[in-house]
Design a protein around this motif. Structure first.
Motif, short mmCIF file in Angstrom:
data_model
loop_
_atom_site.label_atom_id
_atom_site.label_comp_id
_atom_site.label_asym_id
_atom_site.label_seq_id
_atom_site.Cartn_x
_atom_site.Cartn_y
_atom_site.Cartn_z
N ARG A 16 0.84 -1.20 0.11
CA ARG A 16 -0.15 -0.04 -0.04
C ARG A 16 0.79 1.33 0.03
NH1 ARG A 16 -3.27 -2.10 5.35
NH2 ARG A 16 -3.63 -4.28 4.78
N GLN A 17 2.27 1.11 0.36
CA GLN A 17 3.10 2.17 0.40
C GLN A 17 3.83 2.27 -0.74
OE1 GLN A 17 4.69 1.36 4.32
NE2 GLN A 17 2.85 1.71 5.41
N HIS A 18 4.10 1.32 -1.62
CA HIS A 18 5.08 1.48 -2.56
C HIS A 18 4.61 2.21 -3.76
CE1 HIS A 18 7.93 -0.22 -5.55
NE2 HIS A 18 8.52 -0.80 -4.59
N SER A 19 5.45 3.15 -4.26
CA SER A 19 5.38 4.07 -5.12
C SER A 19 4.68 3.57 -6.31
CB SER A 19 6.53 5.07 -5.41
OG SER A 19 7.51 4.31 -5.67
N ALA A 20 5.48 2.26 -6.65
CA ALA A 20 4.97 1.68 -8.12
C ALA A 20 3.58 0.96 -8.21
CB ALA A 20 6.02 0.64 -8.39
N ILE A 21 3.10 0.97 -6.98
CA ILE A 21 1.55 0.19 -6.92
C ILE A 21 0.53 1.07 -6.58
CG2 ILE A 21 0.48 -1.62 -5.43
CD1 ILE A 21 3.20 -2.89 -5.15
N SER A 22 -0.42 1.27 -7.43
CA SER A 22 -1.48 2.12 -7.29
C SER A 22 -2.33 1.65 -6.29
CB SER A 22 -1.98 2.43 -8.62
OG SER A 22 -2.77 1.31 -9.34
N LEU A 23 -2.62 0.36 -6.50
CA LEU A 23 -3.76 -0.20 -5.42
C LEU A 23 -2.78 -1.47 -4.73
CD1 LEU A 23 -6.71 -0.57 -4.41
CD2 LEU A 23 -6.92 -2.16 -6.39
N ARG A 78 -4.17 -8.78 -6.36
CA ARG A 78 -4.84 -8.05 -5.16
C ARG A 78 -4.17 -6.63 -5.40
NH1 ARG A 78 -5.30 -13.22 -2.05
NH2 ARG A 78 -7.48 -13.29 -1.44
N VAL A 79 -3.00 -6.61 -6.19
CA VAL A 79 -2.50 -5.23 -6.13
C VAL A 79 -2.30 -4.79 -7.79
CG1 VAL A 79 -0.80 -5.77 -4.37
CG2 VAL A 79 -0.06 -6.39 -6.57
N GLN A 80 -2.38 -3.69 -8.14
CA GLN A 80 -2.29 -2.91 -9.33
C GLN A 80 -1.02 -2.12 -9.57
OE1 GLN A 80 -5.97 -1.13 -10.44
NE2 GLN A 80 -7.26 -3.01 -10.44
N LEU A 81 -0.58 -2.25 -10.66
CA LEU A 81 0.79 -1.25 -10.87
C LEU A 81 0.11 -0.07 -11.14
CD1 LEU A 81 3.17 -3.52 -12.80
CD2 LEU A 81 3.17 -3.07 -10.66
N ALA A 82 1.06 1.00 -11.04
CA ALA A 82 0.94 2.37 -11.40
C ALA A 82 0.87 2.35 -12.73
CB ALA A 82 1.95 3.61 -10.74
N PRO A 83 0.18 3.25 -13.67
CA PRO A 83 0.16 3.22 -15.03
C PRO A 83 1.54 3.42 -15.71
CG PRO A 83 -1.62 4.68 -14.11
CD PRO A 83 -0.64 4.25 -12.93
#
Length: 343
Positions: free
Chosen positions: A264-271, A313-318
């Protein structure tokens, strides 16, 4: 001259047992059963050891599996073979754009002979349900599985009908054909305990499969009908209870929570993943431990569970997704930043 003495009677002498270190290790009953299941399914599902291991772990945890792989890699074969090993019922639904929720769950119909309404149960009333190409059905039909997967019951015209345990949903997706598909919403993706990726087998295994399948008329080799039944549904339920009782020390549980919170705190993960993700990590870690005959989980079990448990369960930032990095790559790099406890 020495007299000849009679031989001593040793029949009554007590001979102590060998030290405990020389005693053969005791394998839990559930571990032995799942080793037999692994061997039975492995006869017809070849070259996918990690996939089979993950599926067995999900069955032990009592969760559902999202299978993703290209056509012809044995996804249906795997589920059907698994049902044979414990004598469970198997149903398959081919999801299409015109599939209705009643085609999945069932409906009531009027019986002319008795002048009453009776329930016609849908294919979800099975032990193992295969939802083939689930993303080809619209959201209304996809959502009909939510109650089934979460509550193991079906509501038809306001009346609830419980499913016989054990119940497990396998949903398949084809990653190469996205035209005319309806992506699963995050709420439904989160209901799947694991997302398992099936890739092509290596050269040796693929050659063996081709020879075995083509050895019989109509390509009938490696038939699931040859898979033996090694246990009963009651044995599966008992194994699930045993898996739930595997010990999880506080340090290892904290490690699973730290991994999920880091997404939840990683800059490369949006969700990032939710609390259900941390729960799923521990549940699968317990299954891994029992599959190996252990009564406790280790940080290595949690690490091994990260990819199948969290990749959906996670999504990458665009901007990261455009660069070509995958979710698995990001999760692997994230794992390196979190120190595992020494237990």
């Amino acid at each position: 001259m020495n007299p000849i003495l009679p031989e001593p009677d040793v029949s009554s002498l007590y001979i102590p047992p060998p030290p405990a270190s020389f005693a053969p290790p005791m394998v839990p009953k559930s571990t032995a059963i799942f080793q037999q299941i692994h061997a039975a399914v492995g006869q017809v599902f070849v070259g996918q050891e990690e996939v089979l291991y993950q599926v067995l772990a999900a069955l032990l945890a009592g969760g559902h599996v999202l299978l993703e792989g290209k056509p012809g890699l044995g996804k249906t074969h795997l589920v059907l073979a698994l049902s044979h090993t414990f004598g469970g019922s198997f149903r398959r639904i081919q999801f299409t754009p015109d599939l209705m929720p009643s085609d999945v769950c069932g409906h009531t119909l009027f019986d002319m002979s008795s002048s009453t309404f009776r329930v016609r149960r849908g294919p979800v009333f099975a032990n193992l349900l295969l939802a083939d190409e689930i993303n080809r059905a619209p959201a209304k039909t996809q959502s009909s599985l939510l109650e089934v997967m979460q509550e193991t019951q079906v509501t038809i015209d306001g009346e609830s009908h419980a499913l016989a345990p054990p119940f497990m949903t396998f949903a398949t997706q084809n990653p190469i054909e996205q035209e005319g598909t309806y992506p699963l919403p995050e709420a439904q993706l989160d209901r799947f305990l694991l997302k398992v990726l099936i890739d092509y087998p290596d050269v040796a295994n693929e050659t063996w499969i081709v020879k075995a399948v083509s050895s019989r008329a109509s390509g009938g080799g490696l038939s699931t009908s040859s898979v033996p039944q090694v246990c009963t549904p009651q044995d599966i339920l008992a194994a699930q209870e045993e898996a739930a009782g595997v010990q999880a020390v506080e340090q290892v549980v904290d490690y699973a929570v730290k991994i999920v919170r880091a997404t939840r705190q990683h800059s490369a993960i949006s969700l990032g993943a939710g609390t259900r993700g941390a729960i799923s990590l521990v549940r699968i870690a317990k299954s891994y431990a029992l599959l190996e005959g252990r009564s406790f989980i280790t940080p290595a079990d949690v690490k091994r569970a990260v990819l199948p448990v969290l990749r959906h369960r996670v999504q990458l930032a665009p901007e990261i997704a455009i660069s070509g990095q995958s979710v698995d790559d990001m999760l692997n790099s994230l794992l390196k930043t979190i120190e595992a406890p020494r237990v």
